[in-house]
Structures are given as C-alpha cells and as structure tokens.
Write an enzyme that holds these catalytic residues in place. Sequence first.
Site, PDB file in Angstrom:
ATOM      1  N   ILE A   1      49.917 -34.516 -52.193  1.00 30.86           N
ATOM      2  CA  ILE A   1      49.203 -33.587 -51.308  1.00 30.86           C
ATOM      3  C   ILE A   1      49.776 -33.692 -49.888  1.00 30.86           C
ATOM      4  O   ILE A   1      49.908 -32.690 -49.178  1.00 30.86           O
ATOM      5  CB  ILE A   1      47.682 -33.851 -51.351  1.00 30.86           C
ATOM      6  CG1 ILE A   1      47.202 -33.786 -52.816  1.00 30.86           C
ATOM      7  CG2 ILE A   1      46.922 -32.829 -50.505  1.00 30.86           C
ATOM      8  CD1 ILE A   1      45.785 -34.252 -53.048  1.00 30.86           C
TER       9      ILE A   1
ATOM     10  N   THR B   1      37.407 -37.550 -51.604  1.00 27.74           N
ATOM     11  CA  THR B   1      37.418 -37.146 -53.010  1.00 27.74           C
ATOM     12  C   THR B   1      36.023 -36.816 -53.534  1.00 27.74           C
ATOM     13  O   THR B   1      35.027 -37.379 -53.059  1.00 27.74           O
ATOM     14  CB  THR B   1      38.018 -38.290 -53.861  1.00 27.74           C
ATOM     15  OG1 THR B   1      37.789 -38.019 -55.239  1.00 27.74           O
ATOM     16  CG2 THR B   1      37.402 -39.631 -53.545  1.00 27.74           C
TER      17      THR B   1
ATOM     18  N   TYR C   1      37.776 -46.643 -56.894  1.00 33.15           N
ATOM     19  CA  TYR C   1      38.526 -45.679 -56.076  1.00 33.15           C
ATOM     20  C   TYR C   1      37.557 -44.861 -55.205  1.00 33.15           C
ATOM     21  O   TYR C   1      37.706 -44.791 -53.979  1.00 33.15           O
ATOM     22  CB  TYR C   1      39.354 -44.771 -56.993  1.00 33.15           C
ATOM     23  CG  TYR C   1      39.874 -43.543 -56.324  1.00 33.15           C
ATOM     24  CD1 TYR C   1      40.839 -43.633 -55.328  1.00 33.15           C
ATOM     25  CD2 TYR C   1      39.393 -42.272 -56.674  1.00 33.15           C
ATOM     26  CE1 TYR C   1      41.306 -42.496 -54.704  1.00 33.15           C
ATOM     27  CE2 TYR C   1      39.861 -41.142 -56.053  1.00 33.15           C
ATOM     28  CZ  TYR C   1      40.819 -41.255 -55.060  1.00 33.15           C
ATOM     29  OH  TYR C   1      41.280 -40.130 -54.434  1.00 33.15           O
TER      30      TYR C   1
ATOM     31  N   ASN D   1      39.684 -31.179 -58.066  1.00 32.45           N
ATOM     32  CA  ASN D   1      40.891 -31.527 -58.835  1.00 32.45           C
ATOM     33  C   ASN D   1      42.132 -30.828 -58.285  1.00 32.45           C
ATOM     34  O   ASN D   1      42.371 -29.655 -58.575  1.00 32.45           O
ATOM     35  CB  ASN D   1      40.678 -31.212 -60.313  1.00 32.45           C
ATOM     36  CG  ASN D   1      39.730 -32.205 -60.948  1.00 32.45           C
ATOM     37  OD1 ASN D   1      38.566 -32.298 -60.551  1.00 32.45           O
ATOM     38  ND2 ASN D   1      40.213 -32.978 -61.894  1.00 32.45           N
TER      39      ASN D   1
ATOM     40  N   ARG E   1      35.906 -29.084 -64.803  1.00 25.38           N
ATOM     41  CA  ARG E   1      36.344 -29.491 -63.462  1.00 25.38           C
ATOM     42  C   ARG E   1      36.664 -28.265 -62.629  1.00 25.38           C
ATOM     43  O   ARG E   1      36.908 -27.184 -63.138  1.00 25.38           O
ATOM     44  CB  ARG E   1      37.626 -30.354 -63.549  1.00 25.38           C
ATOM     45  CG  ARG E   1      37.430 -31.704 -64.225  1.00 25.38           C
ATOM     46  CD  ARG E   1      36.676 -32.653 -63.315  1.00 25.38           C
ATOM     47  NE  ARG E   1      36.460 -33.958 -63.922  1.00 25.38           N
ATOM     48  CZ  ARG E   1      35.450 -34.258 -64.754  1.00 25.38           C
ATOM     49  NH1 ARG E   1      34.560 -33.344 -65.106  1.00 25.38           N
ATOM     50  NH2 ARG E   1      35.323 -35.474 -65.232  1.00 25.38           N
TER      51      ARG E   1
ATOM     52  N   ASP F   1      33.992 -40.507 -67.049  1.00 30.90           N
ATOM     53  CA  ASP F   1      34.182 -39.087 -66.727  1.00 30.90           C
ATOM     54  C   ASP F   1      32.833 -38.354 -66.676  1.00 30.90           C
ATOM     55  O   ASP F   1      32.156 -38.234 -67.692  1.00 30.90           O
ATOM     56  CB  ASP F   1      35.035 -38.394 -67.805  1.00 30.90           C
ATOM     57  CG  ASP F   1      36.524 -38.554 -67.583  1.00 30.90           C
ATOM     58  OD1 ASP F   1      36.930 -38.826 -66.431  1.00 30.90           O
ATOM     59  OD2 ASP F   1      37.283 -38.398 -68.558  1.00 30.90           O
TER      60      ASP F   1
HETATM   61  N1  UFG Z   1      41.743 -35.277 -69.529  1.00 28.30           N
HETATM   62  C1  UFG Z   1      42.003 -35.159 -70.882  1.00 28.30           C
HETATM   63  N2  UFG Z   1      43.204 -35.628 -71.327  1.00 28.30           N
HETATM   64  C2  UFG Z   1      44.143 -36.192 -70.525  1.00 28.30           C
HETATM   65  C3  UFG Z   1      43.855 -36.296 -69.123  1.00 28.30           C
HETATM   66  C4  UFG Z   1      42.643 -35.831 -68.669  1.00 28.30           C
HETATM   67  O1  UFG Z   1      41.189 -34.667 -71.657  1.00 28.30           O
HETATM   68  O2  UFG Z   1      45.206 -36.620 -71.008  1.00 28.30           O
HETATM   69  C5  UFG Z   1      40.469 -34.767 -69.022  1.00 28.30           C
HETATM   70  C6  UFG Z   1      39.642 -35.802 -68.298  1.00 28.30           C
HETATM   71  O3  UFG Z   1      38.856 -36.507 -69.221  1.00 28.30           O
HETATM   72  C7  UFG Z   1      38.830 -34.927 -67.352  1.00 28.30           C
HETATM   73  C8  UFG Z   1      39.776 -33.779 -67.019  1.00 28.30           C
HETATM   74  O4  UFG Z   1      40.764 -33.778 -68.055  1.00 28.30           O
HETATM   75  O5  UFG Z   1      37.726 -34.428 -68.002  1.00 28.30           O
HETATM   76  C9  UFG Z   1      40.473 -33.929 -65.694  1.00 28.30           C
HETATM   77  O6  UFG Z   1      41.049 -35.230 -65.647  1.00 28.30           O
HETATM   78  P1  UFG Z   1      42.032 -35.720 -64.471  1.00 28.30           P
HETATM   79  O7  UFG Z   1      42.404 -37.139 -64.770  1.00 28.30           O
HETATM   80  O8  UFG Z   1      43.124 -34.737 -64.281  1.00 28.30           O
HETATM   81  O9  UFG Z   1      41.108 -35.646 -63.188  1.00 28.30           O
HETATM   82  P2  UFG Z   1      39.685 -36.321 -62.916  1.00 28.30           P
HETATM   83  O10 UFG Z   1      38.679 -35.214 -62.919  1.00 28.30           O
HETATM   84  O11 UFG Z   1      39.402 -37.480 -63.761  1.00 28.30           O
HETATM   85  O12 UFG Z   1      39.973 -36.950 -61.507  1.00 28.30           O
HETATM   86  C10 UFG Z   1      40.308 -36.187 -60.387  1.00 28.30           C
HETATM   87  C11 UFG Z   1      41.293 -36.947 -59.529  1.00 28.30           C
HETATM   88  C12 UFG Z   1      40.692 -38.213 -59.011  1.00 28.30           C
HETATM   89  C13 UFG Z   1      39.404 -37.933 -58.346  1.00 28.30           C
HETATM   90  C14 UFG Z   1      38.500 -37.118 -59.239  1.00 28.30           C
HETATM   91  C15 UFG Z   1      37.288 -36.710 -58.509  1.00 28.30           C
HETATM   92  O13 UFG Z   1      42.433 -37.248 -60.307  1.00 28.30           O
HETATM   93  O14 UFG Z   1      41.574 -38.791 -58.085  1.00 28.30           O
HETATM   94  O15 UFG Z   1      39.159 -35.946 -59.676  1.00 28.30           O
HETATM   95  O16 UFG Z   1      36.354 -36.259 -59.382  1.00 28.30           O
HETATM   96  F1  UFG Z   1      38.793 -39.069 -58.040  1.00 28.30           F
END
Ligand code: UFG
Length: 331
Positions: free
Chosen positions: A12, A118, A142, A171, A222, A286
């Site tokens: 970012i 975040t 985090y 996200n 998300r 999650d």
């Molecule tokens: N997911 C999958 N498969 C994967 C990766 C992710 O199903 O291989 C799902 C996760 O379970 C989640 C969604 O896709 O439901 C998004 O996952 P990300 O890891 O891309 O992002 P997150 O929502 O977990 O996290 C993001 C940022 C973090 C921040 C968070 C705030 O990456 O840094 O949003 O809510 F803290």
Amino acid sequence: MKVLVLGGAGYIGSHTVYELITSGAEVVIIDSLETGHIKAVHPQAKFYKGDIRDRAFLDSVFEKEKGIDAAIHFAAYSLVGESMTNPLKYYENNMYGTMVLLQAMTAHGIDKIVFSSTAATYGEPERVPILETDKTFPTNTYGETKLSMEKMFKWTANATGLRYVSLRYFNACGAHTNGLIGEDHNPESHLIPIILQVPNGKRDSISVFGTDYDTPDGTCIRDYIHVLDLASAHILAAEYLMKGGESNIFNLGNGVGHSVKQVIETAEEATGLAIKTVYGDRRAGDPAVLIASSEKAKSVLGWKPKHDDLEEIISTAWNWHKNHPNGFEDK
Ligand code: UFG
C-alpha cells in the site's frame, strides 16, 4: 507538500508514493526492505534504507531532510496468523517501532501523521456496516498492536502538538493501473493473489476456508477496496491535517460485501479462465462478515473511491500477476 513515507516500498505504501508523486508532492521514503521491495520504490522518491526502531538512523534522515510537512506510516508487520504464533515480534516492530518513530518526530518538530490501521481493530463486529464508533475488540495480536498504536497516537497528541489520522482499511486489493507495481507478499496469504496463482499456473487450486458461515452462500464476506483508492485517502488525509484538521479515525472500504465464492467467480470472469476450487474447513479467527461504513471519510475528507467494481479491481490485480508471476523478482 513534502511527505515522509515509512514503509514506502511495501504494497500500500508504494502505491501511495506513486499517487503522491503524481499529485506533485516531494516524497522521502524510509523502508527496511525486510518485506518491501526496492523495485517498488518510485524512481523520483528519495529513498533511505533503514529500520524505524533505529533512533540514530531516523535522526540522521530527519537532519538531512528538513521541512517534512507530514509522515505517512505503513511500516509494520501485517500477517494475522504469524501475529498469533509470534506476538512479541508484532509488539516489537509495530508498537516499539512506532514509539521510536514518534520520539524522533517529536524531537524534529514533525507533528502530522497519517497511519495505516485495520478493520482487525474491531474483531468480531456487533453489526455491519461497521462505524468508527463501534466497539474495538481485536481477536488477533496484529489487530491488537494496531489498536494500541492508535492509542499511542491519541495520548501523544494529547500531550504534544501532534495531530494524526488513523485509516482503518478493510480488504486491500488490486494493483496500479500503470502495471508497474502490485502486490507481492512472501508468503502470500491474501485471497485475491492466491486465487490468481491458479490461472497463473503457480498453484493447482484455491481452498475456500469454510462453507458453513451464516452468510447466503456459507462463505465469508469481505469489503474489498482497491489499493489506489486507499492511496488517494492517504493523500486526502495528509492534506486534511495540513489544513488544520483535528486528529481523526476513518474506515476505508466500499461498503459492499462479496463472499469468497463470489470473489472466485469474479476472478474467473476477469481472467476468462476456470479456477479449480476446493472447499475446506474454517480458518481460525475469521469473522463471517466485515463491511465498512466509509461515510465519514467521504463527508470529512471528500474521499470518493473510483475502482469500486470487483471485476475491475481483480482485472488490475490480474494484469500485475500475469505479467509478474514472481512479483518484483521479475523484470
Ligand atoms: N480465504 C480463503 N482461502 C484462502 C485465503 C483466504 O478462503 O486461501 C478467505 C478467508 O478465510 C477470508 C477471506 O478469504 O474469509 C479474505 O481473507 P484474506 O486473508 O485475504 O483477508 P482477511 O479478511 O483475513 O484479512 C484482511 C487483511 C488483514 C486485516 C483484515 C482486517 O489481510 O491484514 O483484513 O479484517 F487485518
């Protein structure tokens, strides 16, 4: 405007630097390159390699770079899973690093900072869309360190002339439309780049983490926000502080939720390729649904996200990943 960008070689941060330079700002970058990439550094930015935990290093940069109007602070670790297995690594870099940065800024009279926070500060939301005034109860280290950093700014601002803006991203995704920079994490843990590894031939399939959430299709929802829209919010926040705006906190999202299944389907449309999907168990920690209300950023900062269509967002990411399958290691 002369802006110091901590972590300007990261995902970012580098996009924000590109947009700052396009807007006519003078940019000084500090980045340790521990997770950032030298090839992500804009050629017109002044670059200093070093760690924000190193006070002598910060002092030496601030001695050379007089007249900094504001700092934008991206320099932090951001892997949720790692923060749970190695919490002190996160306290040390995110919190201690920010403390040293604030000490150096105070000593050198830099009194405005925009900070990358975040949605993880909220934890499991009480309702969606989430407002900035909603309860903050992080469910991982985090998010806890980011919330503690916000509080460090608050109490420092209370005691000094510092003013800050904290931007709580949902996200972050997508890549610069110029095709020169994009997302490159190692290891990669974010949904969209992992999905795109399948059509790129780097992985066989994408695993969906959980299909039994209380959502219409059972997968997590998300709020995906384009990295260039995050970049523009940082510039608006710095300008807001320059104009005398008071310390503030803003959510940044599109206010629209997409499920994991919808993201995969949209990636198939954006790439024109089938993406093999396997359905697995939930990933620990999650929340089912995270959607931002960004009305405050729109009304106070005048922020207008431009890339709010998910297929367009994924197309920008695909343009980057298909041309740089190994990220910045490629030319
Ligand atoms: N997911 C999958 N498969 C994967 C990766 C992710 O199903 O291989 C799902 C996760 O379970 C989640 C969604 O896709 O439901 C998004 O996952 P990300 O890891 O891309 O992002 P997150 O929502 O977990 O996290 C993001 C940022 C973090 C921040 C968070 C705030 O990456 O840094 O949003 O809510 F803290």
